[in-house]
Structure formats: C-alpha cells, structure tokens
Design a protein around this motif. Structure first.
Motif, mmCIF file in Angstrom:
data_model
loop_
_atom_site.group_PDB
_atom_site.id
_atom_site.type_symbol
_atom_site.label_atom_id
_atom_site.label_comp_id
_atom_site.label_asym_id
_atom_site.label_seq_id
_atom_site.Cartn_x
_atom_site.Cartn_y
_atom_site.Cartn_z
ATOM 1 N N UNK A 125 -35.107 22.724 -10.316
ATOM 2 C CA UNK A 125 -35.894 22.585 -11.301
ATOM 3 C C UNK A 125 -35.366 22.378 -12.734
ATOM 4 N N UNK A 126 -34.051 23.119 -12.663
ATOM 5 C CA UNK A 126 -33.411 22.920 -14.128
ATOM 6 C C UNK A 126 -32.266 21.790 -14.199
ATOM 7 N N UNK A 127 -32.359 21.142 -13.063
ATOM 8 C CA UNK A 127 -31.176 20.149 -12.905
ATOM 9 C C UNK A 127 -29.769 20.571 -13.305
ATOM 10 N N UNK A 128 -29.721 21.602 -12.712
ATOM 11 C CA UNK A 128 -28.464 22.447 -12.877
ATOM 12 C C UNK A 128 -27.405 21.913 -11.852
ATOM 13 N N UNK A 129 -26.084 21.800 -12.385
ATOM 14 C CA UNK A 129 -25.082 21.367 -11.215
ATOM 15 C C UNK A 129 -24.305 22.391 -10.375
ATOM 16 N N UNK A 130 -23.222 22.395 -10.390
ATOM 17 C CA UNK A 130 -22.551 23.292 -9.254
ATOM 18 C C UNK A 130 -21.901 24.530 -10.184
ATOM 19 N N UNK A 131 -22.148 24.406 -11.467
ATOM 20 C CA UNK A 131 -21.310 25.273 -12.298
ATOM 21 C C UNK A 131 -21.895 26.647 -12.361
ATOM 22 N N UNK A 132 -22.024 27.302 -11.333
ATOM 23 C CA UNK A 132 -22.814 28.657 -11.291
ATOM 24 C C UNK A 132 -22.118 29.631 -10.124
ATOM 25 N N UNK A 133 -22.315 30.947 -10.678
ATOM 26 C CA UNK A 133 -21.688 32.000 -9.731
ATOM 27 C C UNK A 133 -22.911 32.963 -9.352
ATOM 28 N N UNK A 134 -22.931 33.413 -8.124
ATOM 29 C CA UNK A 134 -24.080 34.363 -7.868
ATOM 30 C C UNK A 134 -23.257 35.658 -7.792
ATOM 31 N N UNK A 135 -24.020 36.643 -8.431
ATOM 32 C CA UNK A 135 -23.631 37.947 -8.416
ATOM 33 C C UNK A 135 -24.422 38.873 -7.937
ATOM 34 N N UNK A 136 -24.200 39.320 -6.443
ATOM 35 C CA UNK A 136 -25.133 40.214 -5.807
ATOM 36 C C UNK A 136 -24.512 40.864 -4.695
ATOM 37 N N UNK A 137 -25.241 41.904 -4.288
ATOM 38 C CA UNK A 137 -24.583 42.836 -3.214
ATOM 39 C C UNK A 137 -25.092 42.242 -1.631
ATOM 40 N N UNK A 138 -26.133 41.222 -1.692
ATOM 41 C CA UNK A 138 -26.585 40.641 -0.476
ATOM 42 C C UNK A 138 -25.685 39.356 -0.318
ATOM 43 N N UNK A 139 -25.864 39.006 0.882
ATOM 44 C CA UNK A 139 -25.428 37.536 1.106
ATOM 45 C C UNK A 139 -26.557 36.813 1.711
ATOM 46 N N UNK A 140 -27.695 36.865 1.595
ATOM 47 C CA UNK A 140 -28.669 35.915 2.122
ATOM 48 C C UNK A 140 -28.812 34.665 1.200
ATOM 49 N N UNK A 141 -27.589 33.953 0.902
ATOM 50 C CA UNK A 141 -27.561 32.744 0.026
ATOM 51 C C UNK A 141 -27.502 31.443 0.731
ATOM 52 N N UNK A 142 -27.669 31.342 1.962
ATOM 53 C CA UNK A 142 -27.618 30.030 2.668
ATOM 54 C C UNK A 142 -26.543 29.295 2.365
ATOM 55 N N UNK A 143 -26.825 28.136 2.383
ATOM 56 C CA UNK A 143 -25.763 26.863 1.613
ATOM 57 C C UNK A 143 -25.189 27.414 0.576
ATOM 58 N N UNK A 144 -25.630 28.226 -0.383
ATOM 59 C CA UNK A 144 -24.850 28.593 -1.681
ATOM 60 C C UNK A 144 -23.914 29.779 -1.539
ATOM 61 N N UNK A 145 -23.659 30.127 -0.390
ATOM 62 C CA UNK A 145 -22.761 31.242 -0.105
ATOM 63 C C UNK A 145 -21.428 31.199 -0.828
ATOM 64 N N UNK A 146 -20.692 29.924 -0.943
ATOM 65 C CA UNK A 146 -19.569 29.668 -1.413
ATOM 66 C C UNK A 146 -19.509 29.908 -2.974
ATOM 67 N N UNK A 147 -20.755 30.214 -3.406
ATOM 68 C CA UNK A 147 -21.114 30.654 -4.985
ATOM 69 C C UNK A 147 -21.030 32.087 -5.160
ATOM 70 N N UNK A 148 -20.921 32.815 -4.159
ATOM 71 C CA UNK A 148 -21.147 34.357 -4.048
ATOM 72 C C UNK A 148 -20.217 35.073 -4.375
ATOM 73 N N UNK A 149 -20.018 35.819 -5.538
ATOM 74 C CA UNK A 149 -19.238 36.901 -5.724
ATOM 75 C C UNK A 149 -19.719 38.127 -5.408
ATOM 76 N N UNK A 150 -19.344 38.813 -4.220
ATOM 77 C CA UNK A 150 -20.359 40.052 -3.812
ATOM 78 C C UNK A 150 -19.792 41.379 -4.159
ATOM 79 N N UNK A 151 -21.006 42.182 -4.552
ATOM 80 C CA UNK A 151 -20.390 43.492 -4.793
ATOM 81 C C UNK A 151 -20.846 44.491 -3.725
ATOM 82 N N UNK A 152 -20.227 45.597 -3.582
ATOM 83 C CA UNK A 152 -20.692 46.342 -2.796
ATOM 84 C C UNK A 152 -22.012 47.307 -3.166
ATOM 85 N N UNK A 153 -22.997 47.491 -2.534
ATOM 86 C CA UNK A 153 -23.993 48.247 -2.748
ATOM 87 C C UNK A 153 -23.753 49.543 -3.410
ATOM 88 N N UNK A 154 -22.873 50.347 -2.739
ATOM 89 C CA UNK A 154 -22.836 51.625 -3.320
ATOM 90 C C UNK A 154 -21.693 51.623 -4.255
#
Ligand SMILES: [Mg+2]
Length: 141
Positions: free
Chosen positions: A90-119
């Motif tokens: 929707x925002x015509x954004x490219x590949x220049x992003x990082x996902x910061x999350x403690x879950x990994x349900x990111x599908x094809x975007x998983x390579x952009x994930x930097x994962x934290x530990x929930x606890x």
C-alpha cells in the motif's frame, strides 16, 4: 523513503511475563538509540495498535523520546507477516526495512526479522544488530 522499522511491543519493549504489558524505559531508550542511529521511520505492527488504551500509552512513551510512528500495519486478522506485506504494498515501500519482533510468523519476510526473546525483550546486542542491518542496506556514500 527512509528505512522502516516494523515495531512489535510485547516481548520487545517489555519482557513478557515480567512487566504485565508495561513499557520498560531501558528498552524504550534502546529503541530511541536505533531510530537516532539508523534515521528510520517506525511503523507499529504490534497488537497494541488495535487496543486504544495501549496505543495511547505507546504513542505517549514514544513521543517522550521524539519518536512519532508514521503509521500502523492494517489489522487483517491474519499473520503478522501478511499484514506487514500489505502495508509495504500500500505504501509502495521497497526492501529497506527491518522487522523487530519476538515472533517469527513473517512468512516470506522472515529474512527481514531481527528476533527478540519474549522473556528478554530488546537488548543492547539486539539493538546493535538492527542498526547493523540498516547499515548493510544503506551503505554510507
Ligand atoms: Mg510480541
């Protein structure tokens, strides 16, 4: 377009099970450090965006650190990765992003994930990893 950080809250800005859905100031400080260093925009992908009281508290805490999110991902009742994908389209954004999350349900975007530990939530080592990711995508001229 500036680099984008998709921000989760529970398990990132707090430690699940420790802080009862609070926001921990040391983790907010680390987020501020990321945003300052990476000059990224923040998009809220956490469920906190759908809970008016939580959203108010989050936006207030971010504003105290001069962070004003440019938006939230749509609430589509599907996986977080899909919601983020829709926002990117929707925002015509490219590949220049990082996902910061403690879950990994990111599908094809998983390579952009930097994962934290929930606890553990956001730590200085993980914050440095986010900054390094952005630097790798946005090399200095
Ligand atoms: Mg979470």
């Amino acid at each position: 377009m500036k680099p984008i950080l998709f921000l989760d809250v529970d398990g990132v800005l707090n430690r699940c099970g420790h802080s009862a859905q609070g926001l921990e100031s040391d983790k907010l400080d680390l987020l501020q450090w990321i945003v300052t260093r990476s000059r990224c925009d923040v998009v809220v992908s956490s469920t906190w965006r759908t809970l008016p009281d939580c959203k108010r508290r989050l936006l207030r805490a971010l504003a105290e650190r001069d962070i004003e999110p440019i938006g939230c991902t749509p609430d589509l009742n599907c996986s977080r990765g899909t919601e983020i994908s829709v926002w990117l389209k929707l925002n015509r954004a490219g590949e220049n992003f990082v996902i910061l999350d403690d879950d990994e349900d990111m599908g094809e975007l998983l390579p952009h994930l930097v994962r934290t530990l929930s606890y553990g939530g956001l730590t200085s080592a993980i914050a440095a990893e986010v900054v390094n990711r952005f630097e790798a995508m946005n090399p200095e001229p």
